[in-house]
Design an enzyme around this catalytic site. Structure first.
Site, PDB file in Angstrom:
ATOM      1  N   GLU A  53       0.875  -1.160   0.000  1.00 37.93           N
ATOM      2  CA  GLU A  53       0.000   0.000   0.000  1.00 37.93           C
ATOM      3  C   GLU A  53       0.923   1.223   0.000  1.00 37.93           C
ATOM      4  O   GLU A  53       1.791   1.321   0.862  1.00 37.93           O
ATOM      5  CB  GLU A  53      -0.870  -0.015   1.265  1.00 37.93           C
ATOM      6  CG  GLU A  53      -1.890   1.076   1.247  1.00 37.93           C
ATOM      7  CD  GLU A  53      -2.778   1.100   2.501  1.00 37.93           C
ATOM      8  OE1 GLU A  53      -2.803   0.126   3.260  1.00 37.93           O
ATOM      9  OE2 GLU A  53      -3.439   2.139   2.679  1.00 37.93           O
ATOM     10  N   ARG A 277       5.031 -12.766   9.906  1.00 40.65           N
ATOM     11  CA  ARG A 277       5.608 -11.449   9.687  1.00 40.65           C
ATOM     12  C   ARG A 277       7.051 -11.447  10.120  1.00 40.65           C
ATOM     13  O   ARG A 277       7.408 -12.124  11.080  1.00 40.65           O
ATOM     14  CB  ARG A 277       4.917 -10.435  10.598  1.00 40.65           C
ATOM     15  CG  ARG A 277       3.748  -9.739  10.055  1.00 40.65           C
ATOM     16  CD  ARG A 277       3.251  -8.714  11.058  1.00 40.65           C
ATOM     17  NE  ARG A 277       3.600  -7.367  10.646  1.00 40.65           N
ATOM     18  CZ  ARG A 277       2.952  -6.698   9.706  1.00 40.65           C
ATOM     19  NH1 ARG A 277       1.935  -7.246   9.096  1.00 40.65           N
ATOM     20  NH2 ARG A 277       3.324  -5.490   9.363  1.00 40.65           N
ATOM     21  N   LYS A 287       4.184   0.882   9.369  1.00 38.11           N
ATOM     22  CA  LYS A 287       4.339   2.169   8.681  1.00 38.11           C
ATOM     23  C   LYS A 287       3.729   3.306   9.484  1.00 38.11           C
ATOM     24  O   LYS A 287       4.239   4.420   9.471  1.00 38.11           O
ATOM     25  CB  LYS A 287       3.700   2.086   7.292  1.00 38.11           C
ATOM     26  CG  LYS A 287       4.611   1.409   6.279  1.00 38.11           C
ATOM     27  CD  LYS A 287       3.968   1.351   4.911  1.00 38.11           C
ATOM     28  CE  LYS A 287       2.995   0.205   4.848  1.00 38.11           C
ATOM     29  NZ  LYS A 287       2.388   0.025   3.530  1.00 38.11           N
TER      30      LYS A 287
HETATM   31  P1  ATP Z   1       2.216  -1.838   7.774  1.00 36.35           P
HETATM   32  O1  ATP Z   1       1.501  -2.247   9.017  1.00 36.35           O
HETATM   33  O2  ATP Z   1       3.643  -1.533   7.974  1.00 36.35           O
HETATM   34  O3  ATP Z   1       1.485  -0.776   7.006  1.00 36.35           O
HETATM   35  P2  ATP Z   1       1.199  -3.616   5.846  1.00 36.35           P
HETATM   36  O4  ATP Z   1       1.122  -5.080   5.876  1.00 36.35           O
HETATM   37  O5  ATP Z   1      -0.098  -2.883   5.958  1.00 36.35           O
HETATM   38  O6  ATP Z   1       2.239  -3.157   6.913  1.00 36.35           O
HETATM   39  P3  ATP Z   1       1.551  -3.350   3.059  1.00 36.35           P
HETATM   40  O7  ATP Z   1       2.096  -2.224   2.287  1.00 36.35           O
HETATM   41  O8  ATP Z   1       0.114  -3.664   2.948  1.00 36.35           O
HETATM   42  O9  ATP Z   1       1.935  -3.091   4.574  1.00 36.35           O
HETATM   43  O10 ATP Z   1       2.425  -4.650   2.794  1.00 36.35           O
HETATM   44  C1  ATP Z   1       2.779  -5.121   1.535  1.00 36.35           C
HETATM   45  C2  ATP Z   1       3.124  -6.572   1.651  1.00 36.35           C
HETATM   46  O11 ATP Z   1       4.208  -6.736   2.550  1.00 36.35           O
HETATM   47  C3  ATP Z   1       1.969  -7.372   2.189  1.00 36.35           C
HETATM   48  O12 ATP Z   1       1.864  -8.571   1.448  1.00 36.35           O
HETATM   49  C4  ATP Z   1       2.348  -7.638   3.607  1.00 36.35           C
HETATM   50  O13 ATP Z   1       1.832  -8.851   4.059  1.00 36.35           O
HETATM   51  C5  ATP Z   1       3.866  -7.674   3.542  1.00 36.35           C
HETATM   52  N1  ATP Z   1       4.449  -7.279   4.813  1.00 36.35           N
HETATM   53  C6  ATP Z   1       4.224  -6.144   5.493  1.00 36.35           C
HETATM   54  N2  ATP Z   1       4.903  -6.140   6.652  1.00 36.35           N
HETATM   55  C7  ATP Z   1       5.574  -7.306   6.706  1.00 36.35           C
HETATM   56  C8  ATP Z   1       6.446  -7.908   7.655  1.00 36.35           C
HETATM   57  N3  ATP Z   1       6.779  -7.303   8.788  1.00 36.35           N
HETATM   58  N4  ATP Z   1       6.956  -9.119   7.364  1.00 36.35           N
HETATM   59  C9  ATP Z   1       6.644  -9.734   6.215  1.00 36.35           C
HETATM   60  N5  ATP Z   1       5.821  -9.239   5.290  1.00 36.35           N
HETATM   61  C10 ATP Z   1       5.286  -8.038   5.523  1.00 36.35           C
HETATM   62 MG    MG Z   2      -1.620  -3.335   4.447  1.00 32.58          MG
END
Ligand code: ATP
Ligand code: MG
Length: 573
Positions: A53, A277, A287
């Protein structure tokens, strides 16, 4: 910290080449699923995607997902798409899109297609209309409190909304009005009609569309209704014919809904698989919290070298391969765990030990005068650029009567096992001579200003015929030729191991000593030629790289990671 580092060192050293081979061949559980799906002929080839995102910069946790998704198609063939999951207009920005692309490329991966979920808005709208026509979705006039009040709890069923049994024609008309902007933000939602007493709360008539009169970074003001994550993600996967949609464990309960939409819409059956994760100790991988650090000015930006972002690690001097190796070693698990940041530090240290150019830098200088070295004379000494790399060549160091040494390398009253300088003590100056301390001078505050030594001309490194044995070697610089630079020393940004899990505000756990700036460090003249891509080992201090704040007047160096410090260990004992 040192204990952990040591452990990694030992285990890597004790792995025989055969064991390493075995390690390479064993598949993680997701690779096994893919391997089986290809062998059984379920798919002729696979398609994966990395779906960020664009609401922030990528962090070290994202790197895990990137390595996994791109790694699968590197290993098994097929395609990996980069899909921006940009269905939430309020938090997303084009700057983030560009930063994300730069970080993925820097990590060493190339996507097949660059796609945007917002490009599917029309298709997704059509899917929603489909569900309405099938009697599987309805417009709800309730506000969010009213919807929440009827949702039930994990142990008690929910209740039907008074709008649940509207006719299809009315739902179609209302949904069209929602799209046409006839309602205010939040006035109505579209919900899937599933089961208000479903054991999985996410299946209790989830919201699939909401009204938001907000500007979108790509579609502008074209839309005022936006699909919810659950109604966009799986459908986007399906549109792209993603075979293996890999996400993190918190999406396990969403899988049922993911499958329900695909089944009811009769679209390409993408499948969701979950892995743990990547969480790193002394770091946060959310983020929202990272944005807070930027906004509150705790750090200088998303790429502050203390940030656990990919751009932060890059600026700090980490290499793409060190991050890839780290996630390779950490493995893909089915259970959440916290990975020791010591493992990441081990990976970069091990790599830089082989590749970094050695230089001498004195961060807290005091004078050392060689009393028996003639004034105005200079001796040129040869020093290897990297003892681990025979092709790295040599440089010339100048040696004269007045040198700089570290304040730490002299003690007025040294303890027993202090193998550096003190009254009467002998030490070797790296690449140069053995010196013996004769006396020292202090200023009126009691700080040491100058140490006086004699040197042994026949003890020159590589040609030592002196027969003198010393236990310690220290670094130094010729004060006649030394230059100056700023050196930024970083420490952990947080005071606790798992700041994301602590109570209260993340800002309560900021380590105030996370950055120490040495404005006038003494450096070897050869360092004036440093390039942004260069990596250095400043002898006994750690690994460093040039920071982008450098100018032709003033170079700035960032500490990447420390060395395994034998001094620290010695001082503890
Ligand atoms: P955040 O809480 O930091 O916003 P998010 O999962 O909402 O994390 P996204 O931009 O939606 O962030 O993530 C893109 C991809 O990266 C998704 O497939 C998510 O599952 C993966 N991802 C995000 N954080 C992690 C993590 N700590 N370890 C492994 N994969 C991750
Ligand atoms: Mg997300």
């Amino acid at each position: 910290m040192h204990g952990t580092t040591e452990k990694y060192t030992l285990s890597s050293k004790t792995t025989s080449p055969m064991e390493e081979n075995k390690e390479e061949k064993s598949l993680n559980f997701i690779e096994e699923i893919v391997d089986n799906d290809l062998k059984s002929g379920k798919y002729a080839s696979i398609i994966t995607r990395f779906p960020p995102e664009p609401n922030g910069y990528l962090h070290i946790g994202h790197a895990k997902s990137i390595c996994l998704n791109f790694g699968l198609t590197q290993k098994f063939g097929g395609k990996t798409n980069l899909r921006f999951d940009d269905t939430n207009p309020e938090t997303e920005e084009t700057d983030y899109v560009n930063a994300i692309k730069e970080d993925i490329k820097w990590l060493g991966f190339t996507w097949d297609e660059e796609l945007y979920a917002s490009d599917y808005f029309e298709t997704l709208y059509g899917y929603a209309v489909d569900l309405i026509k099938k009697g599987l979705a309805y417009v709800d006039d309730s506000n969010s409190e009213e919807i929440a009040a009827l949702k039930g709890t994990p142990t008690t069923p929910g209740q039907d909304s008074p709008y649940r049994n509207r006719g299809i024609a009315q739902n179609l008309a209302l949904f069209e009005d929602m799209k046409a902007g006839k309602f205010e933000t939040g006035e109505r939602v579209l919900r899937a009609k599933i089961d208000m007493s479903h054991i999985n709360m996410l299946m209790r008539d989830p919201i699939i569309y909401r009204i938001k009169h907000a500007h979108h970074h790509r579609t502008g003001d074209k839309w005022c209704i936006y699909p919810m994550y659950d109604f966009a993600h799986g459908q986007s996967d399906s549109i792209e014919k993603i075979t293996h949609s890999i996400c993190t464990l918190e999406f396990v309960p969403h899988r049922e809904l993911y499958d329900w939409f695909i089944e009811k819409l009769e679209i390409f059956p993408s499948k969701q698989y979950e892995f743990a994760r990547g969480n790193l100790s002394y770091a946060i991988t959310s983020k929202r919290n990272l944005l807070k650090l930027v906004r509150e000015g705790i750090v200088t930006g998303w790429d502050d070298p203390r940030m656990p972002t990919i751009s932060g690690f890059r600026r700090k001097g980490y290499t793409p391969s060190s991050i890839r190796t780290f996630w390779e070693k950490a493995g893909i698990a089915k259970r959440d765990n916290l990975i020791d940041i010591g493992l990441l530090e081990f990976c970069i240290r091990e790599e830089l030990n082989k590749t970094a150019i050695r230089r001498m830098v004195v961060v807290d200088p005091i004078k050392l005068v060689i009393t028996n070295f003639p004034e105005g004379q200079t001796e040129s000494l040869l020093a290897e650029n990297n003892p681990e790399d025979e092709h790295a060549g040599q440089r010339i160091l100048s040696f004269s009567r007045e040198l700089w040494i570290e304040r730490d390398d002299f003690m007025e009253e040294p303890p027993k096992k202090y193998f550096r300088l003190g009254p009467g003590l002998m030490v070797r100056l790296k690449h140069a001579f053995i010196v013996e301390c004769e006396r020292f001078e202090k200023d009126e505050l009691g700080n040491i200003t100058t140490v006086f030594c004699r040197y042994f001309p026949e003890s020159k490194s590589g040609h030592d015929t002196s027969g003198i044995k010393v236990k310690g070697t220290i670094h130094w610089l010729d004060s006649a030729t030394a230059k100056e630079a700023e050196v930024r020393l970083y420490d952990r940004l947080f005071t606790v191991e798992n700041p994301g899990m602590e109570e209260g505000d993340i800002l309560e756990y900021i380590h105030s000593g996370s950055l120490k700036v040495v404005e006038h460090a003494k450096i070897e003249p050869a360092l004036l030629e440093a390039k942004p891509s260069d990596r250095f080992q400043f002898l006994r201090l750690g690994y460093f790289c040039l920071d982008r704040d450098s100018t032709s007047e003033k170079l700035v160096f960032n500490k990447t990671v420390g060395l395994k410090d034998s001094w620290a260990k010695m001082n503890q004992s």
